[in-house]
Scaffold this motif. Structure first.
Motif, PDB file in Angstrom:
ATOM      1  N   LYS A 220       0.994  -1.056   0.021  1.00 26.33           N
ATOM      2  CA  LYS A 220       0.298  -0.091   0.011  1.00 26.33           C
ATOM      3  C   LYS A 220       1.014   1.304  -0.007  1.00 26.33           C
ATOM      4  O   LYS A 220       0.203   2.320  -0.044  1.00 26.33           O
ATOM      5  CB  LYS A 220      -0.827   0.247   1.156  1.00 26.33           C
ATOM      6  CG  LYS A 220      -1.858  -0.962   1.467  1.00 26.33           C
ATOM      7  CD  LYS A 220      -3.037  -1.018   0.351  1.00 26.33           C
ATOM      8  CE  LYS A 220      -4.092  -2.034   0.551  1.00 26.33           C
ATOM      9  NZ  LYS A 220      -5.316  -2.082  -0.594  1.00 26.33           N
ATOM     10  N   GLU A 221       1.972   1.181   0.092  1.00 24.52           N
ATOM     11  CA  GLU A 221       3.193   2.385   0.137  1.00 24.52           C
ATOM     12  C   GLU A 221       2.871   3.363  -0.781  1.00 24.52           C
ATOM     13  O   GLU A 221       2.642   4.554  -0.634  1.00 24.52           O
ATOM     14  CB  GLU A 221       4.590   1.898   0.240  1.00 24.52           C
ATOM     15  CG  GLU A 221       5.434   2.929   0.448  1.00 24.52           C
ATOM     16  CD  GLU A 221       6.827   2.536   0.331  1.00 24.52           C
ATOM     17  OE1 GLU A 221       7.674   3.351   0.992  1.00 24.52           O
ATOM     18  OE2 GLU A 221       7.288   1.607  -0.123  1.00 24.52           O
ATOM     19  N   ALA A 222       2.841   2.778  -2.103  1.00 28.02           N
ATOM     20  CA  ALA A 222       2.579   3.965  -3.032  1.00 28.02           C
ATOM     21  C   ALA A 222       1.297   4.502  -3.270  1.00 28.02           C
ATOM     22  O   ALA A 222       1.181   5.861  -3.490  1.00 28.02           O
ATOM     23  CB  ALA A 222       2.852   3.174  -4.431  1.00 28.02           C
ATOM     24  N   GLU A 223       0.530   3.731  -2.708  1.00 27.55           N
ATOM     25  CA  GLU A 223      -0.949   4.463  -2.940  1.00 27.55           C
ATOM     26  C   GLU A 223      -1.308   5.254  -1.833  1.00 27.55           C
ATOM     27  O   GLU A 223      -1.868   6.197  -2.142  1.00 27.55           O
ATOM     28  CB  GLU A 223      -1.980   3.202  -2.679  1.00 27.55           C
ATOM     29  CG  GLU A 223      -3.341   3.551  -2.873  1.00 27.55           C
ATOM     30  CD  GLU A 223      -4.437   2.211  -2.453  1.00 27.55           C
ATOM     31  OE1 GLU A 223      -5.727   2.657  -2.371  1.00 27.55           O
ATOM     32  OE2 GLU A 223      -3.878   1.090  -2.857  1.00 27.55           O
ATOM     33  N   VAL A 224      -0.540   4.986  -0.423  1.00 31.59           N
ATOM     34  CA  VAL A 224      -0.553   6.009   0.606  1.00 31.59           C
ATOM     35  C   VAL A 224       0.119   7.276   0.292  1.00 31.59           C
ATOM     36  O   VAL A 224      -0.551   8.533   0.679  1.00 31.59           O
ATOM     37  CB  VAL A 224      -0.104   5.381   1.842  1.00 31.59           C
ATOM     38  CG1 VAL A 224       0.149   6.340   3.072  1.00 31.59           C
ATOM     39  CG2 VAL A 224      -0.805   4.349   2.423  1.00 31.59           C
ATOM     40  N   GLY A 225       1.147   7.258  -0.100  1.00 34.66           N
ATOM     41  CA  GLY A 225       1.838   8.415  -0.953  1.00 34.66           C
ATOM     42  C   GLY A 225       2.584   9.299   0.387  1.00 34.66           C
ATOM     43  O   GLY A 225       2.988   8.433   1.426  1.00 34.66           O
ATOM     44  N   GLY A 226       2.315  10.498   0.580  1.00 36.78           N
ATOM     45  CA  GLY A 226       2.950  11.330   1.502  1.00 36.78           C
ATOM     46  C   GLY A 226       4.313  11.887   1.263  1.00 36.78           C
ATOM     47  O   GLY A 226       4.524  12.129   0.267  1.00 36.78           O
ATOM     48  N   ALA A 227       4.859  12.430   2.334  1.00 39.78           N
ATOM     49  CA  ALA A 227       5.888  13.442   2.125  1.00 39.78           C
ATOM     50  C   ALA A 227       7.071  12.444   1.464  1.00 39.78           C
ATOM     51  O   ALA A 227       7.207  11.392   1.456  1.00 39.78           O
ATOM     52  CB  ALA A 227       6.495  13.905   3.579  1.00 39.78           C
ATOM     53  N   GLU A 228       8.059  13.235   0.660  1.00 35.65           N
ATOM     54  CA  GLU A 228       8.993  12.801  -0.054  1.00 35.65           C
ATOM     55  C   GLU A 228      10.352  13.236   1.119  1.00 35.65           C
ATOM     56  O   GLU A 228      10.460  14.123   1.417  1.00 35.65           O
ATOM     57  CB  GLU A 228       9.395  13.476  -1.365  1.00 35.65           C
ATOM     58  CG  GLU A 228      10.692  12.930  -1.953  1.00 35.65           C
ATOM     59  CD  GLU A 228      10.912  13.934  -3.072  1.00 35.65           C
ATOM     60  OE1 GLU A 228      12.341  13.867  -3.499  1.00 35.65           O
ATOM     61  OE2 GLU A 228      10.103  14.461  -3.805  1.00 35.65           O
TER      62      GLU A 228
END
Length: 538
Positions: A391-399
């Motif tokens: 799910k990491e890519a779908e969650v996204g968030g800060a770079e």
């Protein structure tokens, strides 16, 4: 002016004997009371036989090679409130134990004895049914002793003095069985015998251990097997961390002293072998104060109301020893199974002697528990790491970009701008462990903290925090529960990085500290987890 006239008031025989059956004896303490009499008679061999016939009738026979008694001595010994022994250090104390201990479990008590140098055997019997029927204190004397008892005595004390105590009409040892001689009843009796063996091994340890010079050697056998000494302090393996010998003065002005010693046992994995660890009986139930009178254990593994038994003190055992001179001061009871400490001594033990050993035992326990928890946590978070990875890519968030892995400097780019922060930078302890990482070195004792592990936004969860011990550990085998908690802490850390700025970074840090503090407080009343260090390996 009034005058007083003395009238002899003789207690009702039947009611008195029946009433004294309920003095609170456990089977083990009742048998031990009889063994005390044998040791008091200077026996060095005590043989106990407990068997059951096909009808379910139980017979208990205890023979010794002690000094024995002539007819008058036997009559005195069978009297309720028998004469005081000449040796005040005797294990027999009140002149009631033989009778009350025996009739607590049987309705017919017989004693056969002979003095050294005499072939004459004397037998005396209390039969409760006969006393109830006659309503008289009639001690039955016989010149033709029980043949089985005589045979037992001759095996233990051939051609010399000795005594054998026999219980028949045993009515209180086993429960009511449809088939008193059947397998369930036999199994129940075998269990009683096993428990008795353990009890004798512990309370007479100093007598049974030929290497222990504090007490003279006595051989005790139970149904043909030698009773082996069990040392609660595991001499040679445990560490003596505190010891005091306290001189005191009795109420009569005599000088006496008692000794107190604190031992810390090794953790289970520190024992040289599994057999030795098993023999040590490592469990919370075995912690506490062991009280000895005249080298005989009279009170077993208890904190005397000072503390609750809890896992952190599992390794701590206290030896408290005194002799007969302090019997009155410690209010020794009729069963010689407990004492009452005066307030000053109780307070001294609780507030002055015990705190340091308890702290040290607690520290060593936690070291072992910490190792156990770290071991248990390995692999417990694998499902969480796989799920979050999907799910990491779908969650996204800060770079987040690492600028200096040595100092923990990172650059965070989120919707509020670009900021510089310091985060723990690490590598996966095992393949795939890049989102949830259990650790015991999380900064400032926090429950969790954001981190970067192999370029992934991650959370380090503190396995040494009470929340992990008390909430995570009991559920480490419940994958859905672990995934739910892991996902929550990972989401909090990702959200923190997505919302942080130069001005709010410290506030987020304070919030994690406060959440960790609150959770620490909320789980205080939850039970400690059972780990390998807690397991009863007895």
């Amino acid at each position: 002016m009034s005058s007083e006239v003395g009238i002899e008031s003789v207690p009702d025989p039947g009611r008195t004997m029946e009433g004294l059956r309920d003095t609170g004896y456990e089977f083990e303490t009742a048998i031990a009371d009889l063994v005390d009499n044998s040791i008091a008679a200077n026996a060095d061999v005590v043989d106990i036989r407990i068997n059951q016939d096909f009808r379910g009738n139980v017979r208990v026979s205890i023979a010794d090679n002690g000094e024995g008694m002539d007819r008058d001595g036997l009559v005195d010994a069978m009297r309720y409130g028998s004469p005081k022994r000449s040796d005040p250090a005797s294990l027999g104390k009140y002149g009631l134990g033989l009778k009350t201990a025996s009739t607590a479990y049987c309705r017919r008590l017989s004693v056969i004895s002979r003095k050294d140098g005499s072939a004459a055997l004397h037998m005396a019997t209390w039969d409760l049914d006969h006393v109830m029927q006659s309503q008289k204190w009639l001690l039955l004397m016989s010149d033709e002793p029980d043949e089985e008892a005589v045979e037992h005595l001759n095996e233990v004390a051939p051609e010399r003095s000795g005594t054998v105590v026999v219980w028949t009409k045993v009515d209180r040892l086993l429960g009511n069985y449809q088939d008193p001689g059947g397998k369930p009843a036999q199994k129940a009796l075998a269990k009683k015998v096993g428990e008795l063996n353990e009890h004798l091994a512990e309370i007479y340890q100093r007598f049974l251990d030929t290497k222990d010079k504090r007490a003279r050697n006595v051989k005790i056998t139970l149904n043909g097997e030698d009773v082996k000494a069990w040392d609660p302090f595991q001499a040679g393996l445990s560490e003596l961390v505190a010891a005091e010998s306290i001189p005191t003065e009795t109420e009569s002005g005599a000088e006496a002293e008692f000794t107190v010693k604190a031992y810390i046992l090794p953790r289970r994995e520190e024992f040289p072998s599994d057999e030795q660890a098993k023999a040590a009986k490592l469990s919370s139930d075995r912690q506490g104060i062991y009280i000895y009178r005249q080298d005989r254990l009279i009170h077993d593994a208890d904190w005397l109301g000072m503390f609750q038994k809890e896992p952190h003190s599992t390794l701590l055992r206290i030896e408290f020893s005194f002799d007969h001179r302090l019997d009155e001061a410690f209010h020794l009871d009729i069963k010689k199974s407990q004492i009452i400490l005066n307030d000053d001594l109780w307070t001294w033990l609780k507030d002055q002697f015990l705190p340091a050993p308890r702290r040290e035992a607690n520290r060593r326990y936690r070291e072992g528990q910490k190792k156990d928890i770290n071991k248990k946590s390995k692999g417990a978070h694998d499902a969480s790491n796989r799920n979050i990875g999907n799910k990491e890519a779908e969650v996204g968030g800060a770079e987040v970009n690492v600028t200096d892995p040595n100092t923990g400097d990172v650059t965070v780019v989120n919707s509020r701008g670009k900021f510089k922060l310091k985060l723990p930078i690490g590598a996966a302890a095992k393949p795939g462990e890049v989102f949830i990482q259990p650790a015991d070195d999380v900064s400032d004792g926090l429950l969790f903290e954001p981190a970067i592990i192999e370029q992934h936004k991650a959370v380090r969860i503190n396995t040494d925090h009470p929340y992990y011990r008390k909430v995570y550990v009991p559920n480490l085998n419940t994958s859905v529960t672990i995934q739910g908690m892991d996902s929550l802490f990972w989401a909090l850390c990702v959200a923190e990085l997505s919302a942080t700025t130069d001005k709010t970074a410290e506030n987020f840090s304070d919030m994690r500290f406060e959440v960790s503090r609150i959770l620490r407080k909320l789980v205080e009343s939850l039970p400690e987890p059972v780990t390998d260090s807690d397991a009863d390996v007895a």
